[in-house]
Design a protein around this motif. Structure first.
Motif, short mmCIF file in Angstrom:
data_model
loop_
_atom_site.label_atom_id
_atom_site.label_comp_id
_atom_site.label_asym_id
_atom_site.label_seq_id
_atom_site.Cartn_x
_atom_site.Cartn_y
_atom_site.Cartn_z
N MET A 1 38.14 67.70 33.22
CA MET A 1 38.24 67.16 34.58
C MET A 1 36.94 66.49 35.00
N ASN A 2 35.82 67.06 34.59
CA ASN A 2 34.54 66.46 34.94
C ASN A 2 34.39 65.07 34.33
N ILE A 3 34.86 64.93 33.10
CA ILE A 3 34.79 63.63 32.43
C ILE A 3 35.66 62.60 33.16
N ILE A 4 36.87 63.04 33.57
CA ILE A 4 37.78 62.13 34.28
C ILE A 4 37.18 61.68 35.61
N SER A 5 36.69 62.68 36.40
CA SER A 5 36.13 62.33 37.71
C SER A 5 34.89 61.46 37.58
N SER A 6 34.06 61.74 36.60
CA SER A 6 32.86 60.92 36.39
C SER A 6 33.24 59.50 36.00
N GLY A 7 34.30 59.38 35.19
CA GLY A 7 34.75 58.06 34.78
C GLY A 7 35.35 57.26 35.92
N LEU A 8 35.81 57.95 36.97
CA LEU A 8 36.41 57.25 38.11
C LEU A 8 35.37 56.72 39.10
N LEU A 9 34.12 57.13 38.95
CA LEU A 9 33.11 56.76 39.94
C LEU A 9 32.90 55.25 39.99
N MET A 10 32.62 54.62 38.88
CA MET A 10 32.33 53.19 38.88
C MET A 10 33.54 52.35 39.31
N PRO A 11 34.77 52.66 38.81
CA PRO A 11 35.92 51.89 39.32
C PRO A 11 36.13 52.06 40.82
N THR A 12 35.88 53.28 41.32
CA THR A 12 36.04 53.51 42.75
C THR A 12 35.04 52.70 43.56
N ILE A 13 33.80 52.68 43.11
CA ILE A 13 32.77 51.89 43.80
C ILE A 13 33.11 50.41 43.74
N ALA A 14 33.62 49.95 42.59
CA ALA A 14 33.99 48.54 42.46
C ALA A 14 35.10 48.17 43.44
N VAL A 15 36.10 49.06 43.57
CA VAL A 15 37.19 48.79 44.50
C VAL A 15 36.70 48.82 45.94
N LEU A 16 35.77 49.75 46.23
CA LEU A 16 35.19 49.81 47.57
C LEU A 16 34.49 48.49 47.93
N LEU A 17 33.72 47.98 47.01
CA LEU A 17 33.04 46.71 47.25
C LEU A 17 34.04 45.58 47.43
N LEU A 18 35.12 45.62 46.65
CA LEU A 18 36.18 44.61 46.79
C LEU A 18 36.84 44.70 48.17
N LEU A 19 37.11 45.92 48.63
CA LEU A 19 37.71 46.09 49.95
C LEU A 19 36.78 45.60 51.06
N LEU A 20 35.50 45.88 50.90
CA LEU A 20 34.53 45.40 51.90
C LEU A 20 34.50 43.87 51.92
N ALA A 21 34.52 43.25 50.73
CA ALA A 21 34.54 41.79 50.67
C ALA A 21 35.81 41.23 51.30
N LEU A 22 36.94 41.89 51.05
CA LEU A 22 38.21 41.45 51.64
C LEU A 22 38.16 41.57 53.16
N SER A 23 37.56 42.64 53.66
CA SER A 23 37.44 42.80 55.11
C SER A 23 36.60 41.69 55.73
N VAL A 24 35.52 41.32 55.06
CA VAL A 24 34.66 40.25 55.57
C VAL A 24 35.42 38.92 55.56
N LEU A 25 36.18 38.67 54.50
CA LEU A 25 36.98 37.44 54.44
C LEU A 25 38.03 37.41 55.55
N GLU A 26 38.70 38.54 55.76
CA GLU A 26 39.70 38.60 56.81
C GLU A 26 39.07 38.44 58.19
N LEU A 27 37.84 38.95 58.35
CA LEU A 27 37.14 38.77 59.61
C LEU A 27 36.86 37.29 59.87
N GLY A 28 36.44 36.58 58.82
CA GLY A 28 36.26 35.14 58.96
C GLY A 28 37.56 34.44 59.30
N GLY A 29 38.65 34.88 58.66
CA GLY A 29 39.95 34.27 58.94
C GLY A 29 40.41 34.50 60.37
N VAL A 30 40.18 35.70 60.89
CA VAL A 30 40.63 35.98 62.26
C VAL A 30 39.76 35.24 63.28
#
Length: 214
Positions: A1-30
Motif C-alpha cells: 500500500m505504501n508503494i501504491i500511495s507513494s506512486g500516486l503522489l506525482m500524478p495527483t500533483i500533476a492533476v492538481l496543477l492541471l485543475l489550477l490551470a483550467l480554473s485560471v483559463l475559465e476565469l479568463g473566459g468568464v
C-alpha cells in the motif's frame, strides 16, 4: 500500500496543477464573457415581445435579428419561425426541444468548473496525506529536512487544491445565474411566438370557410 500511495503522489500533483490551470483559463473566459458578451446584451424582453404583435413571420424575424439577443438565442428563435407552419402540438414540442438544447449547452459549460470544484479539494487532500507518511517516519528518525520537505509538499497541495476549487466554484455560481436568465428570457420569447402563431392559425381557419362561401 505504501508503494501504491507513494506512486500516486506525482500524478495527483500533476492533476492538481492541471485543475489550477483550467480554473485560471475559465476565469479568463468568464471575464471575457462579462465584459464582451453580457455588456452587449441589453434586451427588454417585454418590449421585444410587444413588437411581435400584429406582425408576420418575416417582420418578427427582422425584429429578432436587430435585437441585442445572443447569437444562440437568435438561432433558436429562427428555428421556431422557420417551422411556424407546423401543427400546434408539434410547435410546442419543437420549442421544448430547443429550450432543452440550450439548457444542455449551458450545462456542459458549467459542468467543467463544477468538476474542478469537486475534484480540487479531494486531490488536494490526497496530495496532503501521501507525503505525511514519510514525514512522520523521518520525524521518528530525527531527519528534520525530510519532514520539512514533506510538510511543504502537503501544504502546497492543500492550497493548490483549494485555490482551484474556490475559483471554479465562484465561476460556476456566476455562470449558472447568467444562464438561467438567458434561458428564462428565451422561454418567454418562445411562448410569445407560440401565441402569435396560434392566433394566426385561428384567423386563417376562420377565414377559410368564408373564402369557400365566396
Amino acid at each position: 500500500m505504501n508503494i501504491i500511495s507513494s506512486g500516486l503522489l506525482m500524478p495527483t500533483i500533476a492533476v492538481l496543477l492541471l485543475l489550477l490551470a483550467l480554473s485560471v483559463l475559465e476565469l479568463g473566459g468568464v471575464l471575457v464573457e462579462a465584459f464582451m458578451e453580457r455588456r452587449k446584451m441589453n434586451v427588454n424582453v417585454p418590449d421585444l415581445v410587444g413588437t411581435f404583435q400584429g406582425k408576420d413571420a418575416g417582420e418578427i424575424m427582422n425584429e429578432i435579428e436587430h435585437s441585442r439577443l445572443f447569437r444562440r438565442q437568435k438561432t433558436a428563435l429562427g428555428e421556431m419561425i422557420k417551422h411556424k407552419s407546423l401543427p400546434t402540438v408539434s410547435r410546442q414540442a419543437l420549442a421544448r426541444r430547443l429550450l432543452a438544447g440550450e439548457e444542455l449547452h449551458y450545462a456542459r459549460i458549467t459542468n467543467r468548473t463544477d468538476l474542478v470544484a469537486r475534484l480540487g479539494p479531494m486531490l488536494g487532500l490526497m496530495a496532503t496525506l501521501i507525503p505525511l507518511g514519510p514525514g512522520m517516519i523521518a520525524l521518528g528518525q530525527g531527519d528534520t529536512k525530510t519532514l520539512a520537505d514533506s510538510l511543504l509538499t502537503a501544504f502546497d497541495a492543500t492550497v493548490t487544491g483549494l485555490a482551484a476549487a474556490g475559483i471554479a466554484f465562484a465561476i460556476s455560481r456566476l455562470r449558472k445565474r447568467w444562464y438561467e436568465d438567458y434561458v428564462s428570457s428565451l422561454e418567454a420569447i418562445m411562448e410569445s411566438l407560440l401565441e402569435v402563431f396560434a392566433r394566426e392559425q385561428r384567423i386563417k381557419e376562420q377565414e377559410a370557410p368564408d373564402g369557400r362561401r365566396g
